[in-house]
Design an enzyme around this catalytic site. Structure first.
Site, PDB file in Angstrom:
ATOM      1  N   GLY A   6     -10.013 -48.844  13.971  1.00 59.45           N
ATOM      2  CA  GLY A   6     -11.400 -49.150  14.293  1.00 59.45           C
ATOM      3  C   GLY A   6     -11.489 -49.771  15.681  1.00 59.45           C
ATOM      4  O   GLY A   6     -10.460 -50.126  16.281  1.00 59.45           O
ATOM      5  N   GLY A  14      -4.395 -50.984  19.631  1.00 59.71           N
ATOM      6  CA  GLY A  14      -3.203 -51.322  18.850  1.00 59.71           C
ATOM      7  C   GLY A  14      -2.841 -52.788  18.725  1.00 59.71           C
ATOM      8  O   GLY A  14      -1.687 -53.113  18.464  1.00 59.71           O
ATOM      9  N   SER A  33      -9.054 -49.356  23.795  1.00 60.85           N
ATOM     10  CA  SER A  33      -9.007 -48.577  22.558  1.00 60.85           C
ATOM     11  C   SER A  33      -8.861 -47.090  22.885  1.00 60.85           C
ATOM     12  O   SER A  33      -9.482 -46.591  23.830  1.00 60.85           O
ATOM     13  CB  SER A  33     -10.308 -48.804  21.785  1.00 60.85           C
ATOM     14  OG  SER A  33     -10.494 -47.767  20.866  1.00 60.85           O
ATOM     15  N   GLU A  36     -10.235 -44.822  21.545  1.00 59.59           N
ATOM     16  CA  GLU A  36     -11.528 -44.146  21.366  1.00 59.59           C
ATOM     17  C   GLU A  36     -12.533 -44.506  22.471  1.00 59.59           C
ATOM     18  O   GLU A  36     -13.736 -44.359  22.274  1.00 59.59           O
ATOM     19  CB  GLU A  36     -12.130 -44.483  20.000  1.00 59.59           C
ATOM     20  CG  GLU A  36     -11.386 -43.914  18.818  1.00 59.59           C
ATOM     21  CD  GLU A  36     -11.406 -42.399  18.726  1.00 59.59           C
ATOM     22  OE1 GLU A  36     -11.892 -41.746  19.677  1.00 59.59           O
ATOM     23  OE2 GLU A  36     -10.918 -41.881  17.723  1.00 59.59           O
ATOM     24  N   HIS A  47     -16.973 -48.853  15.365  1.00 59.05           N
ATOM     25  CA  HIS A  47     -16.334 -47.695  14.724  1.00 59.05           C
ATOM     26  C   HIS A  47     -15.384 -48.202  13.652  1.00 59.05           C
ATOM     27  O   HIS A  47     -14.478 -48.985  13.941  1.00 59.05           O
ATOM     28  CB  HIS A  47     -15.584 -46.874  15.775  1.00 59.05           C
ATOM     29  CG  HIS A  47     -14.640 -45.880  15.177  1.00 59.05           C
ATOM     30  ND1 HIS A  47     -15.022 -44.967  14.221  1.00 59.05           N
ATOM     31  CD2 HIS A  47     -13.315 -45.664  15.390  1.00 59.05           C
ATOM     32  CE1 HIS A  47     -13.967 -44.236  13.876  1.00 59.05           C
ATOM     33  NE2 HIS A  47     -12.929 -44.643  14.564  1.00 59.05           N
ATOM     34  N   HIS A  53     -12.169 -38.739   9.227  1.00 64.41           N
ATOM     35  CA  HIS A  53     -11.827 -39.860  10.097  1.00 64.41           C
ATOM     36  C   HIS A  53     -12.570 -41.157   9.711  1.00 64.41           C
ATOM     37  O   HIS A  53     -11.946 -42.054   9.155  1.00 64.41           O
ATOM     38  CB  HIS A  53     -12.133 -39.435  11.545  1.00 64.41           C
ATOM     39  CG  HIS A  53     -11.784 -40.436  12.579  1.00 64.41           C
ATOM     40  ND1 HIS A  53     -11.689 -40.133  13.922  1.00 64.41           N
ATOM     41  CD2 HIS A  53     -11.533 -41.764  12.501  1.00 64.41           C
ATOM     42  CE1 HIS A  53     -11.361 -41.215  14.614  1.00 64.41           C
ATOM     43  NE2 HIS A  53     -11.268 -42.231  13.767  1.00 64.41           N
TER      44      HIS A  53
HETATM   45 ZN   LIG Z   1     -10.960 -44.182  14.209  1.00 62.54          ZN
END
Ligand SMILES: [Zn+2]
Length: 232
Positions: A30, A48, A76, A78, A97, A160
């Site tokens: 997330g 991470g 991230s 993302e 997220h 996901h």
């Molecule tokens: Zn994700």
């Protein structure tokens, strides 16, 4: 780094901890981001690292082209998803997220959440669609997620998880909680019988009411916190 950016870094760190504490993600999965007001920047959680160890200084600042402006860690994975949504949605100031369980179950089944609950349509503006599958962290996922989100408050990512957006971090986090609750209710309602969606005119009225009155809470509480420097 501006005072505004420093404040947003602290807020993003606090909301990362809240997201992890309320069980919407496990481990380091997330991510969360927020815009820096009046600067073409956003702050995102690093890649991470566990949420309970993070402080404001660990957050990463990017510009709207997706380039790191400041930060000791990698952003991230993302960050492209967040960047694409900020570019497409000037009204969005925060993105959360998560990989919450019931919403992920529907994302695996590629089943959208219909507009079945009042709080869902108030906060999201309708049901929650499912973006087509694209691998995590890719420009393809960023593109399909932003396109499928459209003007709504949330989108499921196939196989996901969930993306929730809002005018504030508080609103974006609660969107993710409401989406998870709605996914849970939808699964149970489908077992109990035939879930009945709200009518289109009712959805419109509920959404307008939320934006004009009840939803103002999120803006007022964010403004108060930024003045007092208090906890989220
Ligand atoms: Zn994700």
């Amino acid at each position: 780094m501006s005072i505004a950016a420093e404040k947003i870094r602290e807020q993003v760190a606090r909301y990362g901890l809240r997201m992890a504490s309320c069980g919407l993600v496990a481990g380091t999965w997330g991510n969360i981001s927020a815009r820096v007001p009046k600067e073409e920047l956003f702050v995102i959680t690093p890649s991470g690292l566990p949420y309970h160890d993070l402080a404001g200084k660990d957050m990463v600042v990017l510009n709207l082209r997706g380039e790191v402006v400041e930060g000791e860690h990698r952003p991230s994975t993302e960050y492209l998803l967040h960047q694409a949504i900020y570019q497409a949605r000037p009204d969005v100031n925060a993105i959360v997220h998560t990989h919450s369980i019931y919403a992920s179950a529907l994302a695996v089944a590629r089943q959208p959440i219909p507009p079945i609950l009042e709080d869902l349509v108030q906060m999201v503006g309708g049901g929650v669609p499912v973006a087509p599958y694209a691998r995590a962290g890719t420009p393809e996922l960023a593109k399909v997620a932003a396109e499928t989100l459209g003007s709504l408050g949330a989108v499921l990512l196939a196989n996901h998880g969930v993306v929730g957006v809002g005018r504030t971090l508080e609103e974006a986090l609660i969107v993710c909680q409401i989406v998870e609750k709605s996914a849970n209710v939808y699964v149970w309602a489908s077992l109990a019988g035939e879930p009945v969606p709200l009518a289109a005119e009712e959805i419109k009225a509920l959404r307008e009411n939320y934006l004009q009155s009840y939803g103002q809470y999120f803006l007022r509480s964010a403004a108060l916190r930024s003045k007092t420097g208090g906890p989220p």
